[in-house]
Design a protein around this motif. Structure first.
Motif, PDB file in Angstrom:
ATOM      1  N   LYS A   1      32.118  27.301  49.661  1.00 50.55           N
ATOM      2  CA  LYS A   1      33.290  26.434  49.703  1.00 50.55           C
ATOM      3  C   LYS A   1      33.628  25.948  48.300  1.00 50.55           C
ATOM      4  CE  LYS A   1      34.218  21.993  52.015  1.00 50.55           C
ATOM      5  NZ  LYS A   1      33.648  21.111  53.053  1.00 50.55           N
ATOM      6  N   VAL A   2      34.893  26.063  47.915  1.00 53.17           N
ATOM      7  CA  VAL A   2      35.319  25.446  46.660  1.00 53.17           C
ATOM      8  C   VAL A   2      36.473  24.489  46.962  1.00 53.17           C
ATOM      9  CG1 VAL A   2      34.593  27.431  45.243  1.00 53.17           C
ATOM     10  CG2 VAL A   2      36.991  27.231  45.967  1.00 53.17           C
ATOM     11  N   GLU A   3      36.630  23.483  46.123  1.00 52.07           N
ATOM     12  CA  GLU A   3      37.670  22.480  46.340  1.00 52.07           C
ATOM     13  C   GLU A   3      38.542  22.339  45.100  1.00 52.07           C
ATOM     14  OE1 GLU A   3      34.705  19.624  48.880  1.00 52.07           O
ATOM     15  OE2 GLU A   3      36.695  18.819  48.379  1.00 52.07           O
ATOM     16  N   GLY A   4      39.847  22.258  45.328  1.00 55.95           N
ATOM     17  CA  GLY A   4      40.796  22.042  44.227  1.00 55.95           C
ATOM     18  C   GLY A   4      41.416  23.346  43.769  1.00 55.95           C
ATOM     19  N   ILE A   5      42.684  23.259  43.395  1.00 57.22           N
ATOM     20  CA  ILE A   5      43.438  24.458  43.026  1.00 57.22           C
ATOM     21  C   ILE A   5      42.818  25.190  41.826  1.00 57.22           C
ATOM     22  CG2 ILE A   5      45.105  23.153  41.613  1.00 57.22           C
ATOM     23  CD1 ILE A   5      46.026  26.122  43.888  1.00 57.22           C
ATOM     24  N   ALA A   6      42.256  24.442  40.863  1.00 63.13           N
ATOM     25  CA  ALA A   6      41.663  25.078  39.677  1.00 63.13           C
ATOM     26  C   ALA A   6      40.484  25.962  40.087  1.00 63.13           C
ATOM     27  CB  ALA A   6      41.220  24.015  38.675  1.00 63.13           C
ATOM     28  N   ALA A   7      39.652  25.454  40.984  1.00 66.21           N
ATOM     29  CA  ALA A   7      38.487  26.214  41.455  1.00 66.21           C
ATOM     30  C   ALA A   7      38.920  27.444  42.253  1.00 66.21           C
ATOM     31  CB  ALA A   7      37.593  25.320  42.303  1.00 66.21           C
ATOM     32  N   VAL A   8      40.032  27.317  42.982  1.00 66.67           N
ATOM     33  CA  VAL A   8      40.538  28.460  43.764  1.00 66.67           C
ATOM     34  C   VAL A   8      41.060  29.554  42.823  1.00 66.67           C
ATOM     35  CG1 VAL A   8      42.380  29.203  45.336  1.00 66.67           C
ATOM     36  CG2 VAL A   8      41.013  27.185  45.872  1.00 66.67           C
ATOM     37  N   TYR A   9      41.801  29.148  41.776  1.00 70.04           N
ATOM     38  CA  TYR A   9      42.264  30.143  40.796  1.00 70.04           C
ATOM     39  C   TYR A   9      41.080  30.819  40.099  1.00 70.04           C
ATOM     40  CZ  TYR A   9      47.178  28.720  41.004  1.00 70.04           C
ATOM     41  OH  TYR A   9      48.459  28.474  41.415  1.00 70.04           O
ATOM     42  N   GLU A  10      40.078  30.022  39.751  1.00 71.02           N
ATOM     43  CA  GLU A  10      38.901  30.551  39.054  1.00 71.02           C
ATOM     44  C   GLU A  10      38.203  31.602  39.936  1.00 71.02           C
ATOM     45  OE1 GLU A  10      34.746  28.790  37.216  1.00 71.02           O
ATOM     46  OE2 GLU A  10      36.343  27.381  37.742  1.00 71.02           O
ATOM     47  N   LYS A  11      38.020  31.270  41.214  1.00 67.22           N
ATOM     48  CA  LYS A  11      37.372  32.199  42.150  1.00 67.22           C
ATOM     49  C   LYS A  11      38.192  33.480  42.268  1.00 67.22           C
ATOM     50  CE  LYS A  11      37.578  31.352  46.684  1.00 67.22           C
ATOM     51  NZ  LYS A  11      37.251  30.961  48.078  1.00 67.22           N
ATOM     52  N   SER A  12      39.494  33.307  42.403  1.00 61.38           N
ATOM     53  CA  SER A  12      40.393  34.439  42.570  1.00 61.38           C
ATOM     54  C   SER A  12      40.403  35.335  41.321  1.00 61.38           C
ATOM     55  CB  SER A  12      41.785  33.872  42.864  1.00 61.38           C
ATOM     56  OG  SER A  12      42.744  34.881  42.856  1.00 61.38           O
ATOM     57  N   ASN A  13      40.462  34.709  40.143  1.00 61.29           N
ATOM     58  CA  ASN A  13      40.456  35.486  38.898  1.00 61.29           C
ATOM     59  C   ASN A  13      39.134  36.214  38.686  1.00 61.29           C
ATOM     60  OD1 ASN A  13      43.045  34.659  38.326  1.00 61.29           O
ATOM     61  ND2 ASN A  13      42.397  32.931  37.038  1.00 61.29           N
ATOM     62  N   ALA A  14      38.021  35.538  39.014  1.00 64.27           N
ATOM     63  CA  ALA A  14      36.699  36.152  38.851  1.00 64.27           C
ATOM     64  C   ALA A  14      36.590  37.400  39.723  1.00 64.27           C
ATOM     65  CB  ALA A  14      35.612  35.142  39.222  1.00 64.27           C
ATOM     66  N   TRP A  15      37.122  37.314  40.933  1.00 63.27           N
ATOM     67  CA  TRP A  15      37.062  38.450  41.859  1.00 63.27           C
ATOM     68  C   TRP A  15      37.970  39.579  41.360  1.00 63.27           C
ATOM     69  CZ3 TRP A  15      40.789  40.215  45.670  1.00 63.27           C
ATOM     70  CH2 TRP A  15      40.279  41.234  46.487  1.00 63.27           C
ATOM     71  N   MET A  16      39.193  39.228  40.980  1.00 59.05           N
ATOM     72  CA  MET A  16      40.137  40.262  40.549  1.00 59.05           C
ATOM     73  C   MET A  16      39.665  40.962  39.282  1.00 59.05           C
ATOM     74  SD  MET A  16      43.970  39.003  41.589  1.00 59.05           S
ATOM     75  CE  MET A  16      43.945  37.495  40.629  1.00 59.05           C
ATOM     76  N   SER A  17      38.925  40.255  38.437  1.00 59.62           N
ATOM     77  CA  SER A  17      38.445  40.863  37.186  1.00 59.62           C
ATOM     78  C   SER A  17      37.400  41.947  37.445  1.00 59.62           C
ATOM     79  CB  SER A  17      37.874  39.787  36.264  1.00 59.62           C
ATOM     80  OG  SER A  17      36.610  39.366  36.739  1.00 59.62           O
ATOM     81  N   GLN A  18      36.849  41.964  38.682  1.00 58.17           N
ATOM     82  CA  GLN A  18      35.845  42.991  39.024  1.00 58.17           C
ATOM     83  C   GLN A  18      36.464  44.255  39.619  1.00 58.17           C
ATOM     84  OE1 GLN A  18      33.016  41.221  41.726  1.00 58.17           O
ATOM     85  NE2 GLN A  18      32.888  39.366  40.485  1.00 58.17           N
ATOM     86  N   ILE A  19      37.777  44.217  39.880  1.00 59.10           N
ATOM     87  CA  ILE A  19      38.424  45.337  40.565  1.00 59.10           C
ATOM     88  C   ILE A  19      38.975  46.351  39.564  1.00 59.10           C
ATOM     89  CG2 ILE A  19      40.338  45.984  42.092  1.00 59.10           C
ATOM     90  CD1 ILE A  19      40.037  43.229  43.413  1.00 59.10           C
ATOM     91  N   ALA A  20      38.609  47.621  39.774  1.00 59.27           N
ATOM     92  CA  ALA A  20      39.138  48.679  38.918  1.00 59.27           C
ATOM     93  C   ALA A  20      40.457  49.204  39.479  1.00 59.27           C
ATOM     94  CB  ALA A  20      38.127  49.817  38.815  1.00 59.27           C
ATOM     95  N   GLU A  21      40.511  49.376  40.814  1.00 50.28           N
ATOM     96  CA  GLU A  21      41.722  49.954  41.411  1.00 50.28           C
ATOM     97  C   GLU A  21      41.925  49.462  42.845  1.00 50.28           C
ATOM     98  OE1 GLU A  21      41.811  54.248  41.256  1.00 50.28           O
ATOM     99  OE2 GLU A  21      43.785  54.330  42.212  1.00 50.28           O
ATOM    100  N   VAL A  22      43.167  49.134  43.166  1.00 54.39           N
ATOM    101  CA  VAL A  22      43.524  48.807  44.545  1.00 54.39           C
ATOM    102  C   VAL A  22      44.213  50.042  45.126  1.00 54.39           C
ATOM    103  CG1 VAL A  22      44.896  47.330  46.052  1.00 54.39           C
ATOM    104  CG2 VAL A  22      43.833  46.353  44.006  1.00 54.39           C
ATOM    105  N   HIS A  23      43.561  50.692  46.102  1.00 50.28           N
ATOM    106  CA  HIS A  23      44.123  51.919  46.684  1.00 50.28           C
ATOM    107  C   HIS A  23      45.208  51.594  47.712  1.00 50.28           C
ATOM    108  CE1 HIS A  23      40.898  53.953  44.622  1.00 50.28           C
ATOM    109  NE2 HIS A  23      40.076  53.083  45.146  1.00 50.28           N
ATOM    110  N   SER A  24      44.972  50.529  48.479  1.00 46.76           N
ATOM    111  CA  SER A  24      46.002  50.082  49.420  1.00 46.76           C
ATOM    112  C   SER A  24      45.715  48.642  49.818  1.00 46.76           C
ATOM    113  CB  SER A  24      46.040  50.976  50.663  1.00 46.76           C
ATOM    114  OG  SER A  24      44.862  50.794  51.422  1.00 46.76           O
ATOM    115  N   ALA A  25      46.764  47.957  50.223  1.00 44.96           N
ATOM    116  CA  ALA A  25      46.618  46.551  50.640  1.00 44.96           C
ATOM    117  C   ALA A  25      47.691  46.254  51.675  1.00 44.96           C
ATOM    118  CB  ALA A  25      46.773  45.628  49.442  1.00 44.96           C
ATOM    119  N   SER A  26      47.311  45.551  52.720  1.00 41.38           N
ATOM    120  CA  SER A  26      48.313  45.191  53.729  1.00 41.38           C
ATOM    121  C   SER A  26      47.957  43.872  54.386  1.00 41.38           C
ATOM    122  CB  SER A  26      48.453  46.289  54.782  1.00 41.38           C
ATOM    123  OG  SER A  26      47.254  46.390  55.514  1.00 41.38           O
TER     124      SER A  26
END
Lengths: 116, 116
Positions: A40-65
């Motif tokens: 669990k994270v709280e606050g918009i800053a922590a949510v952006y941080e979590k989201s950015n950390a995850w996206m920085s690990q992705i090489a390619e998005v093949h599909s999303a829906s």
């Protein structure tokens, strides 16, 4: 803005790949975000941080829906599917449900349910 | 049985008012049930007890409906609406989302989201 409109506009932005814009527009500064494992994270800053950390690990998005939203009084749920390859070479199909809690026109909580 | 079938059959039983049969057929003995306020009970006996205690307070069900399920890898979500009058005379419209976790053909967790 009514919850149905918020849910539909969020889905529409995410379908256009505008996840950041969706957060900027609808997330409360005090949002609580809970992952499928209970983290669990709280606050918009922590949510952006979590989201950015995850996206920085992705090489390619093949599909999303994203499914159309299922709307209740002050919650809505969406199904989210992503086929991605991480930078470490691991390819994963994510298939999860997100439930959002809306209060006063803002998303105040999000909780994800996925295969553990 | 695949999760999509389980979700659809559960919805179908609930639409027929066969909530007890739905639980008997699909709930794991070890099911965890979490209410919108965070209250949690564990085990099928505790779930029946909670359900019976709630139903014993209802004087009349004016209407009840369940949406089609939104299915992810091992979770599904449904919208549940009920218009009821309690025995104390209070009439309430419940409008909530239920998220179910399926493992090995059984529902092992349910979590409800409603207006607090």
């Amino acid at each position: 803005m009514e919850i149905k409109q918020i849910a539909e506009e969020l889905v529409s932005l995410v379908r256009e790949g505008k996840n950041k814009e969706a957060k900027e527009k609808f997330y409360s500064a005090d949002i609580i975000s809970i992952e499928g494992n209970g983290d669990k994270v709280e606050g918009i800053a922590a949510v952006y941080e979590k989201s950015n950390a995850w996206m920085s690990q992705i090489a390619e998005v093949h599909s999303a829906s994203v499914t159309d939203p299922l709307v209740a009084a002050d919650h809505f749920a969406i199904g989210i599917k992503m086929d991605i390859t991480y930078k470490n070479g691991y390819r994963a199909v994510l298939d999860e449900i997100g439930v959002y809690d809306v209060n006063d026109g803002k998303i105040v909580a999000e909780q994800f349910f996925f295969k553990s």
